[in-house]
Design an enzyme around this catalytic site. Structure first.
Site, PDB file in Angstrom:
ATOM      1  N   TYR A   1      -0.147  -1.709  -4.394  1.00 43.31           N
ATOM      2  CA  TYR A   1       0.977  -1.044  -3.703  1.00 43.31           C
ATOM      3  C   TYR A   1       1.511   0.118  -4.538  1.00 43.31           C
ATOM      4  CZ  TYR A   1       5.744  -0.786  -1.688  1.00 43.31           C
ATOM      5  OH  TYR A   1       6.928  -0.379  -1.121  1.00 43.31           O
TER       6      TYR A   1
HETATM    7  N1  LIG Z   1      12.404  -2.553   2.284  1.00 41.54           N
HETATM    8  C1  LIG Z   1      12.486  -2.157   1.026  1.00 41.54           C
HETATM    9  O1  LIG Z   1      13.363  -2.577   0.257  1.00 41.54           O
HETATM   10  C2  LIG Z   1      11.498  -1.161   0.510  1.00 41.54           C
HETATM   11  C3  LIG Z   1      11.501  -0.849  -0.861  1.00 41.54           C
HETATM   12  C4  LIG Z   1      10.658   0.133  -1.339  1.00 41.54           C
HETATM   13  C5  LIG Z   1       9.830   0.799  -0.451  1.00 41.54           C
HETATM   14  N2  LIG Z   1       9.827   0.459   0.872  1.00 41.54           N
HETATM   15  C6  LIG Z   1       8.947   1.189   1.773  1.00 41.54           C
HETATM   16  O2  LIG Z   1       9.654   1.531   2.957  1.00 41.54           O
HETATM   17  C7  LIG Z   1       8.778   1.497   4.088  1.00 41.54           C
HETATM   18  C8  LIG Z   1       9.275   0.521   5.156  1.00 41.54           C
HETATM   19  O3  LIG Z   1       9.449  -0.746   4.562  1.00 41.54           O
HETATM   20  P1  LIG Z   1       9.906  -2.032   5.414  1.00 41.54           P
HETATM   21  O4  LIG Z   1      10.484  -2.967   4.408  1.00 41.54           O
HETATM   22  O5  LIG Z   1      10.700  -1.609   6.582  1.00 41.54           O
HETATM   23  O6  LIG Z   1       8.495  -2.598   5.910  1.00 41.54           O
HETATM   24  P2  LIG Z   1       8.211  -3.767   6.976  1.00 41.54           P
HETATM   25  O7  LIG Z   1       6.966  -4.413   6.479  1.00 41.54           O
HETATM   26  O8  LIG Z   1       9.423  -4.622   7.172  1.00 41.54           O
HETATM   27  O9  LIG Z   1       7.935  -2.958   8.326  1.00 41.54           O
HETATM   28  C9  LIG Z   1       6.849  -2.108   8.405  1.00 41.54           C
HETATM   29  C10 LIG Z   1       6.586  -1.697   9.845  1.00 41.54           C
HETATM   30  O10 LIG Z   1       5.295  -1.077   9.821  1.00 41.54           O
HETATM   31  C11 LIG Z   1       4.463  -1.701  10.804  1.00 41.54           C
HETATM   32  N3  LIG Z   1       3.085  -1.694  10.298  1.00 41.54           N
HETATM   33  C12 LIG Z   1       2.557  -2.421   9.295  1.00 41.54           C
HETATM   34  N4  LIG Z   1       1.255  -2.125   9.154  1.00 41.54           N
HETATM   35  C13 LIG Z   1       0.963  -1.192  10.086  1.00 41.54           C
HETATM   36  C14 LIG Z   1      -0.216  -0.506  10.447  1.00 41.54           C
HETATM   37  N5  LIG Z   1      -1.384  -0.715   9.796  1.00 41.54           N
HETATM   38  N6  LIG Z   1      -0.172   0.394  11.450  1.00 41.54           N
HETATM   39  C15 LIG Z   1       0.992   0.610  12.138  1.00 41.54           C
HETATM   40  N7  LIG Z   1       2.139  -0.020  11.840  1.00 41.54           N
HETATM   41  C16 LIG Z   1       2.129  -0.914  10.829  1.00 41.54           C
HETATM   42  C17 LIG Z   1       5.000  -3.110  10.958  1.00 41.54           C
HETATM   43  O11 LIG Z   1       4.615  -3.680  12.221  1.00 41.54           O
HETATM   44  C18 LIG Z   1       6.497  -2.874  10.834  1.00 41.54           C
HETATM   45  O12 LIG Z   1       7.053  -2.505  12.094  1.00 41.54           O
HETATM   46  C19 LIG Z   1       7.398   1.126   3.516  1.00 41.54           C
HETATM   47  O13 LIG Z   1       6.687   2.306   3.184  1.00 41.54           O
HETATM   48  C20 LIG Z   1       7.755   0.373   2.258  1.00 41.54           C
HETATM   49  O14 LIG Z   1       6.707   0.352   1.312  1.00 41.54           O
HETATM   50  C21 LIG Z   1      10.630  -0.515   1.359  1.00 41.54           C
END
Ligand SMILES: NC(=O)c1ccc[n+]([C@@H]2O[C@H](COP(=O)([O-])OP(=O)(O)OC[C@H]3O[C@@H](n4cnc5c(N)ncnc54)[C@H](O)[C@@H]3O)[C@@H](O)[C@H]2O)c1
Length: 247
Positions: free
Chosen positions: A150
């Site tokens: 990641y």
């Molecule tokens: N939530 C956090 O605290 C956090 C921290 C650091 C970075 N991020 C980044 O923020 C972004 C969103 O994070 P999140 O926590 O909302 O993620 P999540 O996993 O809760 O949601 C991700 C969304 O992407 C969709 N998804 C997953 N794989 C997919 C694919 N192959 N094709 C199409 N859609 C797909 C899922 O169905 C979901 O709707 C990501 O890039 C994550 O790495 C999040």
């Protein structure tokens, strides 16, 4: 409103942070093509937001989905003003245990998807002087254990974003990165798998809580997409309660 008559693509736009961004862009007058693999979440989104949203079911690791998303934005909304590369799937394991399929999952849904959507959107963004927002992670910047696949993909996305910011600036396209911290289904799953790491992460947040996708993270994305950020490109903005210090 600040995003009136503007159209955006949000990957992973049907739940978590992506859902918060979709709602926020629409509340500021925008229209959204939400690309997500989760069809049920997409149906709920369409019921909630009606014709302001166009849901495209697809896997972002498929380059054809990127070109389809751009075509749909033009067909349904007549323009494309911004792209948010938010979706990213990965598995957490010690780096010696990561297998080829684990690296493939993180790089295909994170780095390659971001690159493919940027390439697909470039020509339209050049006509609208549009903006790209990509996603980084504090876990990548700090080198959190179990996050090698990641973290490597996330930092590759930041490198790509800085180069694109320089190469595409003559066409008026801005490219920035948001590094969030917010409670989402993805974080909930991780907190159950790694409770100690989760507790340690919360303890390190100066503002003492995980953010809310819609209220704490999405406004930062909307700002970067708007003309309020017209003099900003190649930046990483931390929407993480003060956790990560970049100095
Ligand atoms: N939530 C956090 O605290 C956090 C921290 C650091 C970075 N991020 C980044 O923020 C972004 C969103 O994070 P999140 O926590 O909302 O993620 P999540 O996993 O809760 O949601 C991700 C969304 O992407 C969709 N998804 C997953 N794989 C997919 C694919 N192959 N094709 C199409 N859609 C797909 C899922 O169905 C979901 O709707 C990501 O890039 C994550 O790495 C999040």
């Amino acid at each position: 409103m600040r995003l009136d008559n503007e159209a955006f693509i949000v990957t992973g736009g049907a739940s978590g942070i992506g859902l918060g961004i979709t709602r926020r862009l629409i509340s500021e007058g925008g229209r959204v093509v939400a690309v997500d693999i989760d069809e049920d979440a997409g149906d709920r989104l369409t019921s909630e937001l009606g014709d302001k949203i166009h849901f495209l079911r697809g896997d972002v690791s498929d380059a054809q989905v990127a070109t389809a998303a751009v075509s749909e934005a033009l067909r349904v909304f007549g323009r494309l003003n911004g792209l948010v590369n938010n979706a990213h799937a990965s598995r957490q394991k010690p780096l010696l245990e990561l297998e080829k399929a684990d690296w493939q999952l993180s790089f295909s849904t994170g780095f390659e998807a971001t690159l493919n959507f940027m390439k697909a959107a470039h020509d339209e963004l050049a006509t609208t002087a549009g903006s790209v927002v990509n996603f980084g992670s504090g876990a990548a910047m700090s080198g959190q254990s179990n996050q090698a696949a990641y973290a490597a993909a996330k930092e590759a996305i930041r490198g790509l974003s800085r180069v694109a910011a320089n190469e595409w600036s003559p066409e008026g396209i801005r490219v920035n990165v948001v590094s969030p911290l917010a409670m989402t289904p993805g974080v909930e799953a991780w907190s159950q798998a790694q409770p100690d790491q989760y507790a340690q992460t919360v303890a390190n947040v100066p503002l003492a809580r995980f953010g809310d996708p819609e209220v704490d993270v999405a406004p930062v994305v909307a700002f970067l997409l708007s003309s309020d950020a017209r003099y900003m490109t190649g930046q990483t903005l931390m929407a993480d309660g003060g956790t990560q210090k970049l100095y």
